[in-house]
Scaffold this active site. Structure first.
Site, PDB file in Angstrom:
ATOM      1  CG  ASN A 151      -2.945   0.496   2.973  1.00 30.60           C
ATOM      2  OD1 ASN A 151      -3.391  -0.570   3.381  1.00 30.60           O
ATOM      3  ND2 ASN A 151      -3.718   1.500   2.642  1.00 30.60           N
ATOM      4  CB  CYS A 324      -7.576   4.040  -0.850  1.00 27.57           C
ATOM      5  SG  CYS A 324      -5.869   3.808  -1.283  1.00 27.57           S
TER       6      CYS A 324
HETATM    7  N1  PMP Z   1      -2.275  -2.045  -2.268  1.00 34.07           N
HETATM    8  C1  PMP Z   1      -1.822  -1.206  -1.339  1.00 34.07           C
HETATM    9  C2  PMP Z   1      -1.221  -1.775  -0.092  1.00 34.07           C
HETATM   10  C3  PMP Z   1      -1.910   0.174  -1.524  1.00 34.07           C
HETATM   11  O1  PMP Z   1      -1.460   1.019  -0.574  1.00 34.07           O
HETATM   12  C4  PMP Z   1      -2.490   0.678  -2.713  1.00 34.07           C
HETATM   13  C5  PMP Z   1      -2.645   2.167  -2.922  1.00 34.07           C
HETATM   14  N2  PMP Z   1      -1.421   2.822  -2.971  1.00 34.07           N
HETATM   15  C6  PMP Z   1      -2.952  -0.245  -3.670  1.00 34.07           C
HETATM   16  C7  PMP Z   1      -2.839  -1.589  -3.403  1.00 34.07           C
HETATM   17  C8  PMP Z   1      -3.594   0.219  -4.944  1.00 34.07           C
HETATM   18  O2  PMP Z   1      -2.653   0.830  -5.768  1.00 34.07           O
HETATM   19  P1  PMP Z   1      -3.082   1.482  -7.157  1.00 34.07           P
HETATM   20  O3  PMP Z   1      -4.120   2.508  -6.819  1.00 34.07           O
HETATM   21  O4  PMP Z   1      -1.812   2.063  -7.669  1.00 34.07           O
HETATM   22  O5  PMP Z   1      -3.611   0.418  -8.031  1.00 34.07           O
END
Ligand code: PMP
Length: 396
Positions: A151, A324
């Protein structure tokens, strides 16, 4: 108006998705468990949505799809649920060093429960080494979890070979496909994933909804216990508006992905071409084996945070490092795994493009970035004196 180049962190909902969701907040608000017309309408919609998600990843059966609250929960269900279900067979799980923070923290949790976790390293482009992965496998290994793409730096993993390897060793293979699901088609019959995480917002659906694909015969323990919805694997009243939106987003994405991804790839390649003209700039991740929407750079002598704030002043929204964890000010674990020094891993600029990115957005960042980098280098205590002198002379 602000300009948005941070699609990896969050995406706007497509207006067609929002229109499809609307009736399920007001007129058709029923609960699928109810035995009356409102309940039947909700059940029909739930079935239809499950079929759309099935088509999106080319799963053999709608029953293979479990709706969750998003990618984090899908990862929890797959990895914790899968490990607990199989603990009699073994206690060893393999992930990569550059997984999303949700998976890194799930791995730490499993270690606290007594499981052993190995973390396969990556090369300087962020791609895992298959030989190293194979050498990590023991007769106690029950699960491998490696994302389809990073990501953060967009690097694509050799998931087909990992699936084959896992299969040969009779180990389940889970993959988080969130970072690539908007640009690279998923076919779970072509690449035999045992479990796959997908999320709604990453394909322009609402947030707070996602799914886990479970291949027929793959069993996991539930991690949310309650009324037994989703075959007992994910209790709690179904989020029908969210599920309808997710399904609509998947249907649109399936139809439009090819054209959209090639448009995004042009934007990405132009960003890479133009931004690498800035002296002492570098691309993080692989030049080609990366998602079509991701461009990640670092610039010698400059910290990511100061760059982010300067771009914010220009009303350009971008990210530094992992979307994140960028507020933690820790260097990116992904870039450290790629072999960068701490100071290098602090200085990254993550640009992600998406459905609503326009040519003028690319023009704007390409135009303003060289000046910002120059200004920050003049102010940076890290800039060597000869370069500083040259920049100051150019500035006068
Ligand atoms: N996995 C990946 C590769 C992410 O980029 C993300 C955040 N977009 C997540 C998991 C977690 O997603 P969420 O916050 O919608 O649970």
């Amino acid at each position: 108006m602000s300009m948005y180049l941070d699609y990896q962190a969050a995406r706007p909902v497509d207006h067609r998705v929002f229109e499809a969701m609307k009736p399920y907040f007001f007129k058709d608000f029923g609960n699928p468990s109810s035995l009356h017309q409102y309940g039947f309408t909700a059940t029909n919609m739930l079935d239809e949505a499950r079929r759309d998600i099935t088509k999106f990843i080319n799963a053999p059966n709608p029953e293979d799809i479990i709706f969750t609250s998003g990618a984090t929960e899908s990862n929890n269900l797959a990895i914790i649920g899968g490990a607990l279900r199989n603990q009699k067979k073994g206690n060893h799980v393999i992930i990569s060093e550059i997984e999303h923070i949700s998976i890194l923290n799930i791995a730490k949790y499993l270690e606290r429960l007594g499981f052993k976790v190995s973390r396969v390293p990556v090369d300087r482009f962020g791609i895992i080494n298959l030989n190293k992965l194979e050498r990590m496998i023991t007769d106690k290994t029950i699960l491998i979890s490696i994302s389809t793409a990073s990501n953060e730096i967009g690097s694509l993993q050799p998931v087909e070979s990992i699936a084959k390897l896992a299969n040969e060793h009779e180990i389940w293979f889970h993959s988080d496909a969130v970072a690539s699901e908007a640009t690279i088609p998923i076919d779970v019959q072509k690449v035999p994933f045992d479990m796959l995480t997908i999320s709604s917002n990453d394909i322009y659906g609402p947030r707070g909804i996602g799914a886990l694909y479970l291949k027929k015969g793959v069993r996991v323990n539930p991690i949310i216990i309650g009324g037994g919805q989703e075959k007992g694997l994910r209790s709690g009243s179904e989020n029908i508006p969210g599920i309808v939106g997710f399904a609509k987003a998947a249907e649109i994405m399936k139809r439009e992905m090819e054209k959209e991804a090639s448009r995004l790839k042009e934007f990405r390649d132009r960003l890479i071409r133009e931004i690498l003209k800035i002296p002492k700039s570098h691309l993080n991740g692989h030049p080609e084996i990366r998602t079509p929407d991701n461009a990640n750079f670092r610039f010698d002598y400059i910290e990511g945070e100061s760059l982010l704030l300067s771009l914010k002043d220009e009303k350009i929204a971008v990210a530094s490092g992992s979307a994140c964890s960028s507020k933690t000010l820790e260097p990116s674990h992904t870039l450290i795994s790629c072999g960068l020094l701490h100071e290098e891993a602090h200085g990254s600029l993550l640009l992600t493009v998406g459905r609503f990115t326009e040519e003028k957005d690319i023009n704007k960042i390409v135009e303003v970035l060289p000046g910002i980098i120059k200004r920050l280098r003049i102010l940076s205590p890290l800039t060597p004196s000869d370069l500083l002198k040259q920049l100051q002379e150019e500035d006068n």
